[in-house]
Design a protein around this motif. Structure first.
Motif, PDB file in Angstrom:
ATOM      1  N   ALA A 119       0.846  -1.096   0.050  1.00 22.06           N
ATOM      2  CA  ALA A 119       0.098   0.095  -0.121  1.00 22.06           C
ATOM      3  C   ALA A 119       0.949   1.301   0.001  1.00 22.06           C
ATOM      4  CB  ALA A 119      -0.811  -0.058   1.106  1.00 22.06           C
ATOM      5  N   LYS A 154       0.863   5.659   0.321  1.00 23.72           N
ATOM      6  CA  LYS A 154       0.384   6.921   0.997  1.00 23.72           C
ATOM      7  C   LYS A 154       0.410   8.093   0.044  1.00 23.72           C
ATOM      8  CE  LYS A 154      -0.566   8.897   5.611  1.00 23.72           C
ATOM      9  NZ  LYS A 154      -2.127   8.475   5.616  1.00 23.72           N
ATOM     10  N   ARG A 156      -9.688  11.750  -5.913  1.00 22.73           N
ATOM     11  CA  ARG A 156      -9.266  10.710  -4.791  1.00 22.73           C
ATOM     12  C   ARG A 156      -9.931   9.239  -5.043  1.00 22.73           C
ATOM     13  NH1 ARG A 156     -11.748   9.262   0.004  1.00 22.73           N
ATOM     14  NH2 ARG A 156     -10.173   8.590   1.668  1.00 22.73           N
ATOM     15  N   LEU A 199      -7.951   5.679  -5.372  1.00 23.81           N
ATOM     16  CA  LEU A 199      -8.258   4.559  -4.554  1.00 23.81           C
ATOM     17  C   LEU A 199      -8.630   3.321  -5.435  1.00 23.81           C
ATOM     18  CD1 LEU A 199      -9.966   6.295  -1.688  1.00 23.81           C
ATOM     19  CD2 LEU A 199      -7.626   5.433  -1.690  1.00 23.81           C
ATOM     20  N   GLU A 235      -5.482  -0.998   0.794  1.00 19.77           N
ATOM     21  CA  GLU A 235      -4.975  -0.334   1.855  1.00 19.77           C
ATOM     22  C   GLU A 235      -4.352   1.134   1.666  1.00 19.77           C
ATOM     23  OE1 GLU A 235      -6.357  -1.669   4.620  1.00 19.77           O
ATOM     24  OE2 GLU A 235      -6.968  -3.536   3.204  1.00 19.77           O
ATOM     25  N   SER A 236      -4.103   1.518   0.421  1.00 16.40           N
ATOM     26  CA  SER A 236      -3.788   2.526   0.072  1.00 16.40           C
ATOM     27  C   SER A 236      -4.524   3.777   0.668  1.00 16.40           C
ATOM     28  CB  SER A 236      -3.350   2.838  -1.347  1.00 16.40           C
ATOM     29  OG  SER A 236      -2.398   1.810  -1.848  1.00 16.40           O
ATOM     30  N   THR A 237      -3.822   5.068   0.892  1.00 17.30           N
ATOM     31  CA  THR A 237      -4.822   5.940   1.541  1.00 17.30           C
ATOM     32  C   THR A 237      -4.373   7.313   0.680  1.00 17.30           C
ATOM     33  OG1 THR A 237      -3.092   6.745   3.226  1.00 17.30           O
ATOM     34  CG2 THR A 237      -4.923   5.240   3.804  1.00 17.30           C
ATOM     35  N   ASP A 282      -4.843  11.368   1.085  1.00 19.02           N
ATOM     36  CA  ASP A 282      -5.213  12.566   1.647  1.00 19.02           C
ATOM     37  C   ASP A 282      -5.183  13.748   0.896  1.00 19.02           C
ATOM     38  OD1 ASP A 282      -5.198  11.177   3.950  1.00 19.02           O
ATOM     39  OD2 ASP A 282      -3.059  11.402   4.597  1.00 19.02           O
ATOM     40  N   GLU A 289       3.341  12.859   8.215  1.00 19.79           N
ATOM     41  CA  GLU A 289       3.246  11.624   7.623  1.00 19.79           C
ATOM     42  C   GLU A 289       4.474  11.400   6.635  1.00 19.79           C
ATOM     43  OE1 GLU A 289       0.743   9.536   8.495  1.00 19.79           O
ATOM     44  OE2 GLU A 289      -0.625  10.824   9.804  1.00 19.79           O
ATOM     45  N   TYR A 319       4.680  10.142   3.557  1.00 17.44           N
ATOM     46  CA  TYR A 319       4.079   9.885   2.051  1.00 17.44           C
ATOM     47  C   TYR A 319       4.918   9.360   1.219  1.00 17.44           C
ATOM     48  CZ  TYR A 319      -0.043  12.589   3.953  1.00 17.44           C
ATOM     49  OH  TYR A 319      -1.033  13.220   4.393  1.00 17.44           O
TER      50      TYR A 319
END
Length: 214
Positions: A9, A11, A26, A30, A36-38, A40, A55, A57
């Motif tokens: 995953a 970020k 976004r 996804l 499970e990647s995010t 923001d 974070e 990233y």
């Protein structure tokens, strides 16, 4: 890189000042990123800078034009502070000089907002492999610009002004984008007209489109 890929995953930091556009992008990301990647969303480079301090990233994806922000400086600072991070610019600004400026500042890739999800996947794959990526719809512009710049006698800054003016931006707006005064932009326009032997804004716009510079 997609949902069926076994990659770890990631970020993602997404920088865009248009909330609806950012939310839609976004959701797209996804769908194509590993499970499970995010993603923001940040509306300014100032907030993004603070986010990077908090974070870890993997990828930064940013628009090029964000009001009141110097995205090129952000890219350069980000590259210096986080050497291994992937930086992609996805923008409606498609002139060759902007592409070259972003790559010079440290971006790993540049895509137009007209690309498909498949090309975004390709961009991620290329950049994760350590390669630079330019979307297919922009490579021709980059080649034409290199050939044109070598023969026009225009400076790098004059090329920026030329494309922004031809794209329909008023002097004040061009000044805001380039973070200089309107007087400076007017001086650049006079020099451009003289060097290209043009005598009106209409001729300038026609010249740019005939030479495939925008």
């Amino acid at each position: 890189m997609n949902k069926t890929n076994n990659s770890s995953a990631v970020k993602v930091m997404l920088i865009d000042d248009h909330a609806l556009v950012a939310e839609g992008f976004r959701e797209l990301l996804l769908k194509i990123l590993p499970p499970e990647s995010t993603v923001d969303i940040f509306s300014s480079t100032e907030r993004a800078t603070k986010g990077l301090e908090i974070e870890n990233y993997t990828i930064v994806i940013t628009d090029l034009i964000i009001p009141g922000q110097n995205v090129l400086n952000f890219i350069a600072t980000c590259r210096k502070a986080y050497e291994g991070i992937i930086i992609l610019v996805i923008s409606s600004v498609v002139d060759a000089n902007s592409i070259k400026s972003c790559l010079a500042a440290g971006a790993n890739g540049y895509l137009s907002k007209a690309v498909t999800s498949n090309e975004i996947i390709l961009a991620l794959e290329y950049t994760f492999d350590g390669k630079r990526f330019i979307s297919g719809d922009l490579t021709g512009r980059l080649t034409d610009s290199i050939l044109f710049t070598g023969n026009s006698g225009l400076t790098k800054k004059e090329m920026e002004v030329l494309r922004l003016v031809a794209a329909g931006n008023k002097t004040k707006k061009v000044a805001e984008i380039l973070f200089v005064s309107p007087i400076t932009i007017m001086a650049h326009k006079r020099n451009i007209m003289r060097k290209l032997n043009l005598h009106s804004s209409t001729e300038l716009v026609k010249y740019v489109y005939e030479n495939n510079l925008i």
